[in-house]
Enzyme design. Structure first.
Site, short mmCIF file in Angstrom:
data_model
loop_
_atom_site.label_atom_id
_atom_site.label_comp_id
_atom_site.label_asym_id
_atom_site.label_seq_id
_atom_site.Cartn_x
_atom_site.Cartn_y
_atom_site.Cartn_z
N ILE A 30 -4.81 62.35 25.22
CA ILE A 30 -5.27 61.07 24.67
C ILE A 30 -5.13 59.98 25.73
O ILE A 30 -6.02 59.15 25.90
CB ILE A 30 -4.46 60.71 23.40
CG1 ILE A 30 -4.75 61.72 22.29
CG2 ILE A 30 -4.78 59.29 22.94
CD1 ILE A 30 -3.91 61.53 21.03
N ASP A 49 3.00 58.30 34.62
CA ASP A 49 3.28 59.61 34.03
C ASP A 49 4.36 60.28 34.86
O ASP A 49 4.45 60.08 36.08
CB ASP A 49 2.01 60.48 34.01
CG ASP A 49 2.06 61.53 32.92
OD1 ASP A 49 1.33 61.39 31.91
OD2 ASP A 49 2.85 62.49 33.05
N ASP A 76 9.28 58.31 34.97
CA ASP A 76 9.91 58.97 33.82
C ASP A 76 10.33 57.85 32.88
O ASP A 76 11.23 57.07 33.19
CB ASP A 76 11.11 59.80 34.29
CG ASP A 76 11.78 60.52 33.13
OD1 ASP A 76 11.54 60.14 31.96
OD2 ASP A 76 12.56 61.45 33.40
N TYR A 182 9.99 65.75 16.15
CA TYR A 182 8.74 65.00 16.34
C TYR A 182 8.54 64.02 15.18
O TYR A 182 8.25 62.83 15.39
CB TYR A 182 7.57 65.98 16.44
CG TYR A 182 6.25 65.32 16.76
CD1 TYR A 182 5.95 64.94 18.06
CD2 TYR A 182 5.31 65.08 15.77
CE1 TYR A 182 4.73 64.32 18.36
CE2 TYR A 182 4.09 64.47 16.06
CZ TYR A 182 3.81 64.10 17.36
OH TYR A 182 2.61 63.50 17.66
N LYS A 186 8.51 59.93 15.55
CA LYS A 186 7.29 59.16 15.28
C LYS A 186 7.51 58.14 14.16
O LYS A 186 6.94 57.04 14.19
CB LYS A 186 6.14 60.10 14.96
CG LYS A 186 5.71 60.92 16.17
CD LYS A 186 5.26 60.02 17.31
CE LYS A 186 4.77 60.76 18.51
NZ LYS A 186 4.31 59.86 19.58
N VAL A 215 -5.44 66.30 17.33
CA VAL A 215 -6.62 66.44 18.20
C VAL A 215 -6.92 67.93 18.43
O VAL A 215 -6.01 68.72 18.72
CB VAL A 215 -6.35 65.77 19.57
CG1 VAL A 215 -7.51 65.99 20.53
CG2 VAL A 215 -6.09 64.27 19.38
N TRP A 271 -4.32 61.71 0.78
CA TRP A 271 -4.06 62.50 -0.44
C TRP A 271 -2.87 63.39 -0.28
O TRP A 271 -2.28 63.45 0.81
CB TRP A 271 -5.30 63.28 -0.84
CG TRP A 271 -5.85 64.25 0.18
CD1 TRP A 271 -5.28 64.66 1.35
CD2 TRP A 271 -7.11 64.92 0.10
NE1 TRP A 271 -6.09 65.54 2.00
CE2 TRP A 271 -7.23 65.73 1.26
CE3 TRP A 271 -8.15 64.94 -0.84
CZ2 TRP A 271 -8.35 66.53 1.50
CZ3 TRP A 271 -9.24 65.74 -0.57
CH2 TRP A 271 -9.35 66.52 0.59
N1 LIG Z 1 -2.73 65.22 20.55
C1 LIG Z 1 -2.50 65.12 19.24
O1 LIG Z 1 -2.94 65.95 18.43
C2 LIG Z 1 -1.70 63.97 18.71
C3 LIG Z 1 -1.67 63.72 17.34
C4 LIG Z 1 -0.92 62.66 16.86
C5 LIG Z 1 -0.21 61.86 17.74
N2 LIG Z 1 -0.25 62.13 19.08
C6 LIG Z 1 0.51 61.27 19.97
O2 LIG Z 1 -0.38 60.66 20.88
C7 LIG Z 1 0.27 60.49 22.14
C8 LIG Z 1 -0.58 61.15 23.23
O3 LIG Z 1 -0.77 62.51 22.89
P1 LIG Z 1 -1.41 63.53 23.93
O4 LIG Z 1 -2.06 64.58 23.15
O5 LIG Z 1 -2.18 62.79 24.96
O6 LIG Z 1 -0.09 64.13 24.59
P2 LIG Z 1 0.01 65.10 25.88
O7 LIG Z 1 1.13 66.02 25.60
O8 LIG Z 1 -1.33 65.66 26.21
O9 LIG Z 1 0.39 64.08 27.04
C9 LIG Z 1 1.65 63.48 27.09
C10 LIG Z 1 1.84 62.95 28.49
O10 LIG Z 1 3.16 62.38 28.55
C11 LIG Z 1 3.71 62.73 29.81
N3 LIG Z 1 5.17 62.64 29.72
C12 LIG Z 1 6.02 63.54 29.16
N4 LIG Z 1 7.28 63.12 29.32
C13 LIG Z 1 7.22 61.94 30.00
C14 LIG Z 1 8.19 61.04 30.48
N5 LIG Z 1 9.50 61.26 30.29
N6 LIG Z 1 7.79 59.94 31.15
C15 LIG Z 1 6.46 59.71 31.35
N7 LIG Z 1 5.49 60.53 30.92
C16 LIG Z 1 5.87 61.64 30.25
C17 LIG Z 1 3.21 64.14 30.08
O11 LIG Z 1 3.32 64.47 31.46
C18 LIG Z 1 1.78 64.05 29.58
O12 LIG Z 1 0.88 63.67 30.61
C19 LIG Z 1 1.65 61.12 22.01
O13 LIG Z 1 2.59 60.11 21.72
C20 LIG Z 1 1.50 62.04 20.83
O14 LIG Z 1 2.70 62.28 20.15
C21 LIG Z 1 -0.98 63.16 19.59
#
Ligand SMILES: NC(=O)c1ccc[n+]([C@@H]2O[C@H](COP(=O)([O-])OP(=O)(O)OC[C@H]3O[C@@H](n4cnc5c(N)ncnc54)[C@H](O)[C@@H]3O)[C@@H](O)[C@H]2O)c1
Length: 271
Positions: A30, A49, A76, A182, A186, A215, A271
């Site tokens: 995302i 990142d 980080d 998780y 959240k 996603v 729902w």
């Molecule tokens: N993808 C989904 O289905 C989904 C659904 C609901 C919510 N979300 C939320 O949306 C957000 C983005 O999701 P995504 O799918 O892009 O996640 P992803 O796992 O694809 O990407 C997460 C990114 O965070 C980076 N990361 C991990 N630890 C880190 C740290 N300590 N410092 C800096 N960067 C760090 C990773 O290297 C990675 O690039 C997240 O918060 C996730 O929980 C995602």
């Protein structure tokens, strides 16, 4: 970047011309879509990142596709001094950041177990560290800079699973499941957002939260089918589905909005 030929009302509501944005976790599925969107809307984007190679690759891909450069910074988000250094580098290279998106999440070892009784404390700690403490620390570091330069906008990314429990029945034998850590992290992000919205209001910083649904990412077909069947709009999300809501929360169009929880989940939570 010069404002383009879009109708003036769209530039007035959604244009981010030459404003500076940071996306933490910007190399993720995302995060990378949001980096590209903000860049296309005219922002100067810093992509933070922990995975610097992925961050550089994403920045290069976006630059090739849009001719707009992004600044990739290894950060980080659980380490306050790394966040401080990133903010300083952004201020030096692009100017003071006035937008922040928190999109990082932990998905490492031990993460996927949903066995509550034996969920490893090490995984719990790591998830809370990145998903919740990391959001708090990034908001702290960026809010200090925003406050010193007139204000800003923050979007924290939570999840439907911070609002309702995952339904374990749709995960079946897929090998994918969503753990207790998780859900707790959240839910924390949602309440952190409300707290910050109140306590940063006098700094002219708006803080809002996106609640996305799952996603599609080539998950097990049975899981995808069951997820879609349980979703009123009948499918999993694409990362692109979140562009409009995040752009809205960062742009002048949402000037009278703070502490809001914006749900974009295909109807999953209705729902
Ligand atoms: N993808 C989904 O289905 C989904 C659904 C609901 C919510 N979300 C939320 O949306 C957000 C983005 O999701 P995504 O799918 O892009 O996640 P992803 O796992 O694809 O990407 C997460 C990114 O965070 C980076 N990361 C991990 N630890 C880190 C740290 N300590 N410092 C800096 N960067 C760090 C990773 O290297 C990675 O690039 C997240 O918060 C996730 O929980 C995602």
């Amino acid at each position: 970047m010069e404002p383009n030929n879009t109708p003036p009302i769209l530039n007035e509501l959604f244009g981010l011309h030459d404003q500076v944005a940071a996306v933490v976790g910007g190399a993720g599925r995302i995060g990378r879509v949001l980096c590209r969107t903000l860049s296309q809307a005219g922002a100067q984007v810093a992509l933070l990142d922990v995975d610097i190679q992925a961050a550089r690759d994403v920045a290069d891909q976006i630059a090739r596709a849009t001719s707009r450069q992004l600044l990739a910074i290894e950060t980080d988000t659980t380490q306050p001094e790394q966040l401080e250094a990133a903010v300083a580098e952004i201020e030096r290279s692009l100017g003071p950041p006035c937008m922040l998106v928190n999109s990082a999440q932990f998905r490492g070892q031990g993460f996927y177990s949903s066995d509550v009784e034996s969920y490893p404390k090490s995984a719990w700690d790591r998830v809370l560290d990145v998903n919740l403490t990391g959001v708090h620390l990034a908001c702290q570091a960026f809010a200090r800079s925003m406050a010193a330069h007139g204000g800003g906008r923050i979007v924290n990314i939570a999840s439907t699973y911070g609002v309702v429990s995952p339904d374990p029945r749709i995960y079946g034998d897929s090998g994918v499941n969503s753990p207790v850590s998780y859900a707790a992290s959240k839910a924390g992000v949602i309440q952190l957002t409300r707290y910050l919205a109140v306590h940063l209001r006098e700094r002219n910083i708006r803080v809002n939260c996106l609640v996305p649904g799952g996603v599609f990412d080539n998950q097990h077909p049975q899981f995808v089918e069951q997820y879609a069947a349980r979703t009123p709009l009948g499918r999993m999300a694409r990362a692109e589905d979140y562009r409009g809501a995040v752009l809205f929360m960062l742009s002048p169009a949402s000037a009278y909005m703070t502490g809001a929880v914006v749900t974009v989940d295909g109807g999953w939570t209705v729902w």
